[in-house]
Motif scaffolding. Structure first.
Motif, short mmCIF file in Angstrom:
data_model
loop_
_atom_site.label_atom_id
_atom_site.label_comp_id
_atom_site.label_asym_id
_atom_site.label_seq_id
_atom_site.Cartn_x
_atom_site.Cartn_y
_atom_site.Cartn_z
N LEU A 202 -23.62 139.50 -14.20
CA LEU A 202 -22.16 139.46 -14.31
C LEU A 202 -21.71 140.25 -15.54
O LEU A 202 -22.23 140.08 -16.64
CB LEU A 202 -21.67 138.01 -14.45
N THR A 203 -20.74 141.10 -15.32
CA THR A 203 -20.15 141.84 -16.42
C THR A 203 -18.98 141.05 -17.00
O THR A 203 -18.54 140.06 -16.43
CB THR A 203 -19.65 143.22 -15.94
N ILE A 204 -18.48 141.50 -18.14
CA ILE A 204 -17.32 140.84 -18.75
C ILE A 204 -16.12 140.91 -17.81
O ILE A 204 -15.34 139.96 -17.70
CB ILE A 204 -16.99 141.50 -20.11
N HIS A 205 -15.99 142.04 -17.11
CA HIS A 205 -14.88 142.20 -16.16
C HIS A 205 -14.98 141.17 -15.04
O HIS A 205 -13.97 140.59 -14.64
CB HIS A 205 -14.90 143.62 -15.58
N ASP A 206 -16.18 140.93 -14.55
CA ASP A 206 -16.37 139.93 -13.49
C ASP A 206 -15.99 138.54 -13.98
O ASP A 206 -15.33 137.77 -13.27
CB ASP A 206 -17.83 139.93 -13.00
N LYS A 207 -16.39 138.21 -15.19
CA LYS A 207 -16.10 136.89 -15.76
C LYS A 207 -14.59 136.70 -15.94
O LYS A 207 -14.04 135.66 -15.61
CB LYS A 207 -16.83 136.71 -17.08
N LEU A 208 -13.94 137.72 -16.50
CA LEU A 208 -12.49 137.63 -16.71
C LEU A 208 -11.75 137.57 -15.37
O LEU A 208 -10.75 136.86 -15.24
CB LEU A 208 -11.99 138.82 -17.53
N ASP A 209 -12.25 138.30 -14.39
CA ASP A 209 -11.61 138.30 -13.08
C ASP A 209 -11.71 136.93 -12.42
O ASP A 209 -10.77 136.47 -11.78
CB ASP A 209 -12.29 139.36 -12.19
N ARG A 210 -12.84 136.25 -12.61
CA ARG A 210 -13.01 134.91 -12.04
C ARG A 210 -12.17 133.87 -12.78
O ARG A 210 -11.70 132.90 -12.21
CB ARG A 210 -14.49 134.49 -12.08
N MET A 211 -12.01 134.06 -14.09
CA MET A 211 -11.27 133.08 -14.89
C MET A 211 -9.77 133.32 -14.89
O MET A 211 -9.01 132.46 -15.33
CB MET A 211 -11.77 133.12 -16.34
N PHE A 212 -9.33 134.47 -14.37
CA PHE A 212 -7.91 134.81 -14.42
C PHE A 212 -7.01 133.76 -13.75
O PHE A 212 -6.00 133.36 -14.32
CB PHE A 212 -7.68 136.19 -13.78
N PRO A 213 -7.35 133.27 -12.53
CA PRO A 213 -6.49 132.24 -11.92
C PRO A 213 -6.37 130.98 -12.77
O PRO A 213 -5.28 130.40 -12.88
CB PRO A 213 -7.18 131.94 -10.59
N TYR A 214 -7.47 130.55 -13.41
CA TYR A 214 -7.43 129.35 -14.25
C TYR A 214 -6.57 129.59 -15.49
O TYR A 214 -5.82 128.71 -15.92
CB TYR A 214 -8.84 128.95 -14.66
N ILE A 215 -6.70 130.79 -16.08
CA ILE A 215 -5.91 131.11 -17.28
C ILE A 215 -4.42 131.10 -16.96
O ILE A 215 -3.60 130.60 -17.73
CB ILE A 215 -6.35 132.47 -17.86
N VAL A 216 -4.06 131.67 -15.81
CA VAL A 216 -2.64 131.77 -15.44
C VAL A 216 -2.06 130.41 -15.04
O VAL A 216 -0.93 130.08 -15.40
CB VAL A 216 -2.47 132.79 -14.29
N LEU A 217 -2.85 129.61 -14.32
CA LEU A 217 -2.34 128.35 -13.78
C LEU A 217 -2.35 127.20 -14.80
O LEU A 217 -1.59 126.24 -14.64
CB LEU A 217 -3.16 127.92 -12.55
N THR A 218 -3.20 127.28 -15.83
CA THR A 218 -3.33 126.17 -16.77
C THR A 218 -2.02 125.79 -17.46
O THR A 218 -1.67 124.61 -17.50
CB THR A 218 -4.40 126.50 -17.82
N PRO A 219 -1.23 126.74 -18.02
CA PRO A 219 0.04 126.33 -18.66
C PRO A 219 0.99 125.64 -17.69
O PRO A 219 1.63 124.64 -18.05
CB PRO A 219 0.63 127.67 -19.16
N GLY A 220 1.06 126.14 -16.45
CA GLY A 220 1.93 125.51 -15.47
C GLY A 220 1.47 124.12 -15.09
O GLY A 220 2.29 123.20 -14.95
#
Length: 238
Positions: A112-130
């Motif tokens: 896994l590259t850093i891009h893959d990790k960030l891509d997988r975590m992006f939905p959690y990062i965006v949805l967490t504040p909401g």
């Protein structure tokens, strides 16, 4: 498969260890901080749960000229916040175990590259504040309001901080149906709500189904004209 089991076991023993084993150091340290903060605040959780259960035990009085008391409503609110935070910690604990296993399996088959990790975590990062806003700004007030209905919170004899509030169970709801001043209005409102719900459901769904069957019948020649009458009520409701 062995790497997956080992990482999940490590995360089960302490949050974040499985992620660190998978060389996901930032994520692992973040999970570890969550568990460390939860463990440090165990006395605060215990005190909050005590307050939610008892709603206070110390009545308003003065000690050396200073007012000493337990505020039942504040204790209820603090206890409810503690429950929501504890549920969030439990969810993160279970998620941390699953995340360690999933990432160990992926690393085993694909680097896994850093891009893959960030891509997988992006939905959690965006949805967490909401989700946090939903939990503490919408869900918390609703649950708090419902809980107050199961107490004897009322003026003038059960109004904090001068007086304590106690849990009374369903007695308030029994009074609503037994007192003439409330029961007539309440029963009338319930009857009307049931009738309105039945009529609204019948006209919206069964009425629309009837119109759809009517339009599709062989006797209706101008289909597009009939569809106007079918879709207009739906658009007005939407």
């Amino acid at each position: 498969m062995e790497k997956k089991k080992k990482s999940m076991l490590l995360s089960a023993l302490f949050m974040g260890l499985g992620q660190i084993y998978n060389k996901q150091y930032i994520k692992g340290i973040s999970f570890m901080l969550v568990e460390i903060l939860a463990l440090i605040n165990i006395p605060n959780f215990a005190n909050a749960f005590w307050g939610l259960y008892t709603l206070g035990e110390v009545k308003f009085h003065y000690v050396n000229g200073k007012a000493v008391f337990d505020h039942s409503i504040f204790l209820m609110l603090q206890g409810l916040i503690a429950v929501l935070i504890l549920l969030l910690v439990i969810f993160l604990y279970l998620f941390n175990i699953k995340d360690a296993g999933v990432n160990a399996e992926r690393i085993e088959y694909k680097k896994l590259t850093i891009h893959d990790k960030l891509d997988r975590m992006f939905p959690y990062i965006v949805l967490t504040p909401g989700l946090l806003s939903l939990m503490f700004l919408i869900l918390l007030p609703i649950i708090f309001t419902v809980l107050v209905a199961f107490t004897n919170f009322s003026a003038p004899y059960h109004l904090p901080p001068r007086n304590l509030v106690d849990w009374v169970g369903f007695s308030n709801f029994k009074d609503l149906f037994s007192m003439d001043i409330w029961s007539t209005t309440l029963k009338g409102t319930i009857k009307w709500t049931i009738i309105w719900a039945f009529l609204a459901t019948f006209t919206s769904y069964f009425g629309g189904l009837f119109l759809a069957m009517l339009i599709n019948s062989a006797e209706v020649k101008i289909k597009s004209f009939g569809e106007v009458f079918l879709y207009c009520p739906m658009l007005s409701q939407g």
